[in-house]
Design an enzyme around this catalytic site. Sequence first.
Site, PDB file in Angstrom:
ATOM      1  N   PRO A 151      52.820  64.522  35.515  1.00 26.74           N
ATOM      2  CA  PRO A 151      52.163  65.830  35.623  1.00 26.74           C
ATOM      3  C   PRO A 151      52.931  66.954  35.433  1.00 26.74           C
ATOM      4  O   PRO A 151      54.087  67.060  35.963  1.00 26.74           O
ATOM      5  CB  PRO A 151      51.256  65.712  36.745  1.00 26.74           C
ATOM      6  CG  PRO A 151      51.343  64.518  37.453  1.00 26.74           C
ATOM      7  CD  PRO A 151      52.375  63.942  36.944  1.00 26.74           C
ATOM      8  N   ILE A 152      52.555  67.903  34.294  1.00 25.57           N
ATOM      9  CA  ILE A 152      53.437  69.073  34.116  1.00 25.57           C
ATOM     10  C   ILE A 152      53.702  69.836  35.211  1.00 25.57           C
ATOM     11  O   ILE A 152      55.115  70.232  35.576  1.00 25.57           O
ATOM     12  CB  ILE A 152      52.822  69.793  32.992  1.00 25.57           C
ATOM     13  CG1 ILE A 152      52.790  69.054  31.749  1.00 25.57           C
ATOM     14  CG2 ILE A 152      53.633  71.338  32.830  1.00 25.57           C
ATOM     15  CD1 ILE A 152      54.440  69.253  31.024  1.00 25.57           C
ATOM     16  N   CYS A 153      52.795  69.945  36.036  1.00 26.24           N
ATOM     17  CA  CYS A 153      53.098  70.699  37.328  1.00 26.24           C
ATOM     18  C   CYS A 153      54.135  70.047  38.379  1.00 26.24           C
ATOM     19  O   CYS A 153      54.968  70.865  39.057  1.00 26.24           O
ATOM     20  CB  CYS A 153      51.800  71.141  38.155  1.00 26.24           C
ATOM     21  SG  CYS A 153      50.939  69.561  38.679  1.00 26.24           S
ATOM     22  N   THR A 154      54.123  68.901  38.376  1.00 24.46           N
ATOM     23  CA  THR A 154      55.206  68.060  38.984  1.00 24.46           C
ATOM     24  C   THR A 154      56.610  68.271  38.488  1.00 24.46           C
ATOM     25  O   THR A 154      57.692  68.771  39.214  1.00 24.46           O
ATOM     26  CB  THR A 154      55.214  66.458  39.160  1.00 24.46           C
ATOM     27  OG1 THR A 154      53.728  66.322  39.685  1.00 24.46           O
ATOM     28  CG2 THR A 154      56.204  65.838  39.864  1.00 24.46           C
TER      29      THR A 154
ATOM     30  N   ASN B 124      57.395  72.337  39.041  1.00 30.04           N
ATOM     31  CA  ASN B 124      57.473  72.816  40.247  1.00 30.04           C
ATOM     32  C   ASN B 124      57.995  71.855  41.378  1.00 30.04           C
ATOM     33  O   ASN B 124      58.785  72.384  42.293  1.00 30.04           O
ATOM     34  CB  ASN B 124      56.151  73.353  40.561  1.00 30.04           C
ATOM     35  CG  ASN B 124      55.499  74.117  39.662  1.00 30.04           C
ATOM     36  OD1 ASN B 124      56.237  75.087  39.163  1.00 30.04           O
ATOM     37  ND2 ASN B 124      54.112  74.168  39.276  1.00 30.04           N
TER      38      ASN B 124
END
Lengths: 527, 433
Positions: free
Chosen positions: B214-217, B220
């Site tokens: 996932p892009i958020c992982t 961030n």
Amino acid sequence: MAPGESQDIEVVTTAIHAQPDNKTRRYDRQLRLWAATGQHALETSRILVLSSSATSTSIMKNLVLPGIGHFTLLDPTITTARDAGNNFFLAGPDSIGKHRAQEAVPLLGELNDGVEGTADVRSVHDVLESDPAYFKSFSLVISHNLDSPTVEKLSRLLWTDPLSPPLIVVRSAGFLADFYIQFHEHDIIESHTETAPSLRIDKPFPSLLGHALSLELANMDITDHGHIPYVVILVRVLEDWKRSHNGLPPQNYAEKQAFKAALRDLKRKPDEENFDEAEAQAYRAWTTTGVPSDVAQLFTLPAASGNSTPNSTFHTLLHALQKFTELDDPPHVLPLSSTLPDMKADTSSYVHLQTLYKTRADEERAIFFDLLDKNADIDEGVVETFVKNAHAIRVLRGRRWGEFDADKEAIASAVVGYPRESASHFALSALSNLTSGSTAPPTADALLAEVQRIVGPGIELPEKELTDAIGELARAPTSDLPNVAAFLGGLVAQEAIKIITKQYVPINGYCVVDLVDTWTGVVGTPA
Amino acid sequence: MATAEVLTNGNSTLCDWHDRYYHVDQILDRPGPRTDPSFMAGDGVKEFLRNQCKILVIGAGGLGCEILANLALSGFKDIHVIDMDTIDISNLNRQFLFRPKDVGQPKAIVAAEYIMKRVPGVKVSPYYGKIQDKDDAYYMQFNLVICGLDSVEARRWINATLVNLVDPENPESLKPLIDGGTEGFKGQARVILPTVSSCYECSLDMLNKPTAFPICTIANTPRLPEHCIEWASVLEWPRVQGDKKMDTDDPEHINWLYTVASARAKEFKIEGVTWSLTQGVVKNIIPAIASTNAIIAASCCNEAFKIATSSAAYLNNYFMLIGTDGVYSYTFEHEKRDDCPVCGGESLDISVPRTWTVERLIEMLVEKQDIQIKKPSLSTASSQIYFQAPPQLEEATRPNLEKQVFDLVPDGGEITVTASTLPFSLFLRITYS
């Protein structure tokens, strides 16, 4: 400025040095399977191949390419027109009339400059008579369609001394084939099986338990709460659960559901994925961490056949492992693995947890080290690899080639459990027996009679399977088909690589191949 | 590509020496117990195999090199091979027709020359380019097609092309497709009779889902070295390098990614970013060894030989092998799917919530394991819903992305899905939940 541009000179230089050399680039796709240790084992191996048939050279091609150290083709045969037609590692009609081994070696050798190849044009019979020690200078011996009496003699020679190399006996005709690996014992530390080591959620080590209990779940920052790794959540909730359940984890379906509900109740926001993950992994809370039965049974293995233990390092490590599991602290478990799977968490809580596991794993490795026999001088890297893979170690105990064919009890159970494999195997044994020393190919009737002689009275082989196998062998009794040779070439090379690298798990028994109906099977695995 | 003609003049059987096919002829001179009664043992079948049968090999890489050698030795004499790649040093651990001096040369041409040099009388015609360059008439000339590819997209293309080629009035138009694939110690071989048996598209859901972070992982909460590498390649490369295209074969580019990923890892105290891992992640490298390729290529060629000669029944229809723990294999019949978008004829039933927008539907299609379409364009019989290209059409249909599917398609209505990478359309029947 991007981090990539703001590197200090040291980091940039390190990066440039990390660029792989040509050899690493060449072997990149295989190093990802067996790493530098496996590659080193290959590069120091010496392989002897008896014959340079199409099947033999196909096997060797798949071992020269990944970079074994040395190979010898032992074969007195002069290339015939037949050989020139089915063997890619002969120069077509130009090779006819010349020594087959001498023609094949340079064509195999050109596949990889790093491999040394030799043609030896003596006959295996002569070498067995005059120079039996010759075979022991190799790390693996492979034969293809060697006549039965010679295989018998060779297998006995290599079996008598447990320090002799393993022997792979390959037989094929037409669409059918089988092969067998003879070894006393084969020990595997890096089995690469997919079983994961325990995270010890049910038996948390002190620093993990302390960390889990220190969290103030209710008052925590809401973002942090959504980032607690599920391992920590489970340890914490299990500990709370045990306090109100006589120190026991959930015992039955209702309790397990109640445990999961307790996990859900801790959610402070519906989208906290870490709590979803904890619920999905909740079974770990009531799965008792102990010594896996596959590993435990290795502690009570009877002594290996033969006079000495072939791999004393492995057994020294195994003995220390047994002593480790007898300790009360750590509590009758395998040494902790430092490998933590990925899970929903933020970086700092994940890295913190990782550090707890790593520190504890280091401590337990030190305990393991103290239990090791001090007289055994074992490389620290080997100890580390062993401890890391302790949950997946394997020991295979083998038999001498041909013992299965003489073991009535084993045959009786094989024909029931593995009818088609048994039928093809015994048909190939019959063909091998009948072609030894004879020039005319055997008829189907003769093959059938020989199969019956081998298995003896009282054992019924499945009729359809046996007729099918015998019929195919009678059709093409001396045919080394290019596609079958290539298929075996791949299969046998895979096994040879597993034997040499001591990584992954080789077969123990006869691997039978039928390329009419396109199947493989294994029969004759020692009980 | 004149090389193909050098070694063969006129009748290639002139090159055959007595006993050349001693081994193969034992199979072709008489039937076995399981051979179909229609097998015509003897000269007829040999004549067909050696002088008439024309076979196409797609891919001259790990499987292709093996396939070419096996076919040549088995007696196929008119072999064509297509490959768009050039030889890389990392091919040399398994692609045994290539030497260090060949690095940078087209695989198809080098492989063809090597086979013709080693196996007299065999004609191998190479084409250095894409399978998509060739038209139906080209594919129609072959009796059989064998694929040794590492790309799902190319397999789907040739599969759909051969299914579309089938004309029920013309039996010659049905080209058996034999497909092989490997990964490490594992592999599979299968026989596809287009329109008759399960096709490549029918089994799309058997493919392993590619690892996607996932892009958020990545942005961030990195935890693994892979997250740092993805950050470098997916986020930092376009931000810093702008429009410059990343070339994963360029060591300088890998070096940049490795350096950036290492810095990220250091910042977050994450261990394990190496050059090798960086390259593996950004190129999606699949481990590959000679022995596994040999097994699978041999299995493919054995099926080709059996189909071309009828000397034994061919595989029905799927063989998979796992060599990591002993030798485990499984032979089974994969079932044809009635709603297969390529060979099934029935449309695929999809149930979606009434509230879904077109954008959400597209997202679902991209993720759906049995569809796997990268950039789908959607339309109904009467209207365009959303088109990825050309730009004017994309712009004109873009407002529909935010609309609800329910407002554009009635319950039970059909949507046609197309994508530039696929030579077929997918028909969805939409119902609302």
